[in-house]
Design a protein around this motif. Structure first.
Motif, mmCIF file in Angstrom:
data_model
loop_
_atom_site.group_PDB
_atom_site.id
_atom_site.type_symbol
_atom_site.label_atom_id
_atom_site.label_comp_id
_atom_site.label_asym_id
_atom_site.label_seq_id
_atom_site.Cartn_x
_atom_site.Cartn_y
_atom_site.Cartn_z
ATOM 1 N N LYS A 51 0.830 -1.210 0.000
ATOM 2 C CA LYS A 51 0.000 0.000 0.000
ATOM 3 C C LYS A 51 0.858 1.251 0.000
ATOM 4 O O LYS A 51 1.988 1.253 0.502
ATOM 5 C CB LYS A 51 -0.878 0.018 1.261
ATOM 6 N N GLU A 65 -0.648 2.613 6.470
ATOM 7 C CA GLU A 65 -1.831 3.335 6.958
ATOM 8 C C GLU A 65 -1.488 4.815 7.153
ATOM 9 O O GLU A 65 -0.795 5.204 8.085
ATOM 10 C CB GLU A 65 -2.378 2.741 8.269
ATOM 11 N N PHE A 95 -10.288 8.490 12.727
ATOM 12 C CA PHE A 95 -10.999 7.227 12.477
ATOM 13 C C PHE A 95 -12.254 7.483 11.635
ATOM 14 O O PHE A 95 -12.588 6.690 10.760
ATOM 15 C CB PHE A 95 -11.334 6.523 13.804
ATOM 16 N N GLN A 98 -11.386 7.635 7.978
ATOM 17 C CA GLN A 98 -11.222 6.362 7.278
ATOM 18 C C GLN A 98 -12.546 5.631 7.103
ATOM 19 O O GLN A 98 -12.756 4.946 6.111
ATOM 20 C CB GLN A 98 -10.232 5.464 8.032
ATOM 21 N N TYR A 99 -13.445 5.774 8.062
ATOM 22 C CA TYR A 99 -14.687 4.991 7.997
ATOM 23 C C TYR A 99 -15.775 5.705 7.206
ATOM 24 O O TYR A 99 -16.502 5.065 6.440
ATOM 25 C CB TYR A 99 -15.196 4.692 9.415
ATOM 26 N N PRO A 103 -14.247 6.537 2.167
ATOM 27 C CA PRO A 103 -14.996 5.630 1.273
ATOM 28 C C PRO A 103 -16.030 6.333 0.385
ATOM 29 O O PRO A 103 -16.592 5.700 -0.499
ATOM 30 C CB PRO A 103 -15.696 4.675 2.254
ATOM 31 N N TRP B 96 -6.787 0.178 10.014
ATOM 32 C CA TRP B 96 -7.133 -0.925 9.113
ATOM 33 C C TRP B 96 -8.447 -1.559 9.548
ATOM 34 O O TRP B 96 -9.286 -1.925 8.716
ATOM 35 C CB TRP B 96 -5.978 -1.943 9.141
ATOM 36 N N GLN B 98 -11.008 -0.140 10.937
ATOM 37 C CA GLN B 98 -12.167 0.657 10.526
ATOM 38 C C GLN B 98 -12.351 0.669 9.014
ATOM 39 O O GLN B 98 -13.468 0.711 8.526
ATOM 40 C CB GLN B 98 -12.034 2.096 11.046
ATOM 41 N N TYR B 99 -11.258 0.632 8.272
ATOM 42 C CA TYR B 99 -11.374 0.771 6.810
ATOM 43 C C TYR B 99 -11.602 -0.571 6.131
ATOM 44 O O TYR B 99 -12.406 -0.669 5.205
ATOM 45 C CB TYR B 99 -10.099 1.427 6.249
ATOM 46 N N ASN B 100 -10.897 -1.612 6.570
ATOM 47 C CA ASN B 100 -10.937 -2.890 5.848
ATOM 48 C C ASN B 100 -11.756 -3.979 6.539
ATOM 49 O O ASN B 100 -12.342 -4.822 5.872
ATOM 50 C CB ASN B 100 -9.503 -3.436 5.661
ATOM 51 N N GLU B 102 -14.050 -3.778 9.609
ATOM 52 C CA GLU B 102 -15.410 -3.504 10.071
ATOM 53 C C GLU B 102 -16.414 -3.495 8.915
ATOM 54 O O GLU B 102 -17.487 -4.131 9.028
ATOM 55 C CB GLU B 102 -15.418 -2.177 10.865
ATOM 56 N N PRO B 103 -16.121 -2.818 7.793
ATOM 57 C CA PRO B 103 -17.128 -2.740 6.719
ATOM 58 C C PRO B 103 -17.463 -4.087 6.077
ATOM 59 O O PRO B 103 -18.396 -4.167 5.284
ATOM 60 C CB PRO B 103 -16.480 -1.792 5.694
ATOM 61 N N VAL B 107 -20.317 -5.867 8.991
ATOM 62 C CA VAL B 107 -21.516 -5.632 8.173
ATOM 63 C C VAL B 107 -22.219 -6.944 7.862
ATOM 64 O O VAL B 107 -23.447 -7.029 7.913
ATOM 65 C CB VAL B 107 -21.140 -4.852 6.894
#
Lengths: 199, 199
Positions: A51, A65, A95, A98-99, A103, B96, B98-100, B102-103, B107
């Motif tokens: 990344k 990150e 946070f 990012q959330y 997106p 990571w 929160q971004y990768n 949790e979603p 979900v």
């Protein structure tokens, strides 16, 4: 240190801006999407998480990150507040970035800008991202209508983090920034800090 | 302090686990989705961000974002490493998450568990989340196959954060945890810490 950075990415911009603001020394290695430099960096094994941005420390360890890189570069600088509550509020914005923000705000920019993502850019998806993005930006507007900065009364990592993709939300993402005058003034305040526009 | 917590939410579980582990005093106010307690908390204005968990400090200020709450509660405890590189690696895992993580991981659990989200739970969406979730869990497996904890060699906020939704990924989310034996051992290590299973 070496910062492996994608010039067109807001996540990479965050780290470059903080390097400029703190004066911490790092070589910046441009790795645009699809470039030979990116192929080379991956072949050299310097991107263990695959990344960008990736910050390679002097001992060879690599950090990924974008917001964790901001934290690392921000330690022992005024960009992390001394007050514990403000530190947690600052991290809360990061946070949230990012959330909730990335997106939507960054993804619409990517769909519109990158040819390899054009197939995903259906009118329905772009319209949905536009509407949701205006909701996300309203959260920032509500804060910035009553305060100059996101956390406390000084610029912090929260502002650098949210600047990354908000500064191009209108020009690249097509969001209607005229609705958000307080965000506009905040973007101007950040852009006026020394070195930001060259980062 | 008062922690407004949703019993069924992994984001709230993180904060309850860290309160148990640190012994820091806080009243826990259960606000399940759809409960009178949640309606009451919103009416009282104690959830300025409208989100759970929310930590209300003794001075009345409220903190949102589960991982920012973890940071606040973790300061001056062994759950934040002394080493700057480890701190950044720990935060990297939390961003990571929160971004990768949790979603996808959270979900799918929500779509399967909450009746009000059943309409979104199409077979195609559930299959997509399952496949992507196994990819996300593999990232954790790769780390935990060679180390007991996510950042450094001690339990840290990164482990508490990822525990939140990983501990129910199999039972509630339908992910095939047999593929991830190192995650299984890591979940057991966390569950064995004092107070975690009662949190």
């Amino acid at each position: 240190m070496q910062l492996y950075s994608m010039p067109s990415s807001g996540n990479s911009l965050k780290a470059r801006v903080l390097l400029a603001l703190t004066g911490k020394p790092a070589d910046i290695v441009d790795c645009e999407a699809g470039s030979d430099a990116l192929v080379r960096a991956k072949a050299q094994g310097v991107l263990p998480f695959g990344k960008l941005p990736t910050l390679v420390l002097d001992d060879g360890q690599a950090l990924a990150e974008s917001n964790a890189i901001l934290w690392y570069l921000g330690e022992d600088t005024p960009f992390i507040p001394d007050d514990a509550t403000l530190r947690a509020q600052m991290l809360g914005w990061m946070f949230w970035e990012q959330y909730n923000h990335e997106p939507v705000i960054a993804v619409r920019q990517a769909l519109v800008s990158y040819p390899h993502r054009a197939a995903e850019a259906t009118p329905e998806r772009l319209a949905d991202l536009l509407e949701r993005g205006h909701g996300v930006l309203q959260v920032m507007e509500d804060r910035l209508a009553k305060a100059d900065w996101l956390a406390g009364d000084q610029v912090s990592l929260a502002d650098i983090s949210l600047y990354g993709y908000t500064c191009t939300a209108g020009s690249r993402g097509g969001f209607d920034m005229d609705r958000f005058p307080a965000i506009g003034r905040w973007l101007d305040r950040i852009a006026a800090l020394p070195g930001v526009l060259d980062a």
